[in-house]
Design an enzyme around this catalytic site. Structure first.
Site: not given
Length: 302
Positions: A23, A104, A136, A157
């Site tokens: 990426e 991503v 979310d 994460k």
């Protein structure tokens, strides 16, 4: 065709040689200059060191590029106004002639379109904390549920709701395996505190799973290879817990919402760990890139 595949990457794909997608968001938005360009070059070199061809992906002047030359890589690292593009943004960027670094989801989509099967990144997005209130969830998850690509990452994460993310991946039918571990890694941490159902210990085993995916058919979903950052290079777990709690509290007090939450929390971690979180992040990315190169080589050698 809208894709611009570099000659090196195109020739490697056509010859069945190993290729690893990378990426570009980490270059344009994840690191300060000039370190960002140095890291980008280092990651491409690490892929080559494993015998594979790096395919860094970005959109330049409305054209998705699969593999960047020296000048294009420098442009992504240094040009002002480079946007951050998820897969939903790609048609808008192409139609308007915009330039942007791919996240991503956008990288995975473009890599798959180009015929690149292996993709290395740092950590995936996922389900955010307080999901029942905010609804979310990262677009990464839905995209990976319908894209046949192998993603080497250090888990999701740790600022996210890890168990909810694992549950969501199960619901979406995305295969997840720990690499050399029975525990799901936590990006900055070797262990998120949650187990995985499957473990793979060699690149050849990963390649076997990829072949089985193709043989079985079914949904065109991804394979996530969760590769933990080495314990010696992880962020101290006690420091991580303390600083993350402070960051979440500050986020709530300042009323940070929506897409601003993730960059706010990540920036807080970098500033309040004296850069240790960034060091752990880069250690994870380096390890993922090297492993992806070995998996791509095993896949190409089938």
């Amino acid at each position: 065709m809208v894709l611009k595949v570099s000659q090196e990457v195109r020739e490697a794909i056509e010859a069945g040689r190993p290729v690893v997608a990378l990426e570009s968001t980490i270059i344009a938005h994840g690191l300060p200059r000039p370190r960002n360009l140095q890291v980008a070059q280092e990651l491409e070199a690490a892929v080559r060191g494993e015998g594979a061809v790096p395919a860094t992906i970005a959109v330049l002047d409305g054209r998705p590029h699969i593999g960047l030359d020296k000048e294009q890589l420098e442009r992504v690292a240094n040009e002002e106004g480079i946007r951050k593009l998820g897969h939903r943004d790609l048609p808008l960027a192409v139609a308007s002639g915009a330039s942007g670094a791919t996240t991503v989801s956008a990288t995975a989509q473009l890599a798959a379109l180009a015929g690149v099967r292996v993709f290395a990144t740092g950590g995936l997005g996922g389900v955010h904390r307080q999901w029942t209130v905010t609804q979310d969830e990262s677009a990464d998850l839905g995209l990976l549920a319908r894209t046949r690509i192998t993603v080497v990452c250090a888990g999701v994460k740790s600022i996210l709701d890890v168990p909810a993310t694992l549950q969501r991946l199960e619901t979406l039918g995305v295969a997840v395996a720990g690499y050399g571990t029975d525990r799901f890694p936590g990006f900055y941490l070797s262990d998120s505190g949650h187990p995985v159902d499957w473990r793979l210990d060699t690149p050849e085993q990963v390649a076997e799973v990829m072949r089985a995916q193709d043989a079985l058919g079914g949904a065109e979903s991804a394979l996530i290879v969760a590769n933990p950052v080495p314990e010696a290079e992880q962020l101290d777990p006690e420091v991580h817990a303390r600083v993350l709690a402070d960051a979440l509290r500050a986020c709530e007090e300042q009323g940070v919402r929506g897409q601003a939450v993730t960059p706010f929390l990540l920036d807080h971690l970098v500033r309040h760990t004296d850069g240790a979180s960034l060091s752990a992040n880069l250690a994870a990315v380096r390890g993922n890139v090297r492993l992806a190169g070995r998996i791509a080589a095993a896949w190409a050698g089938a």
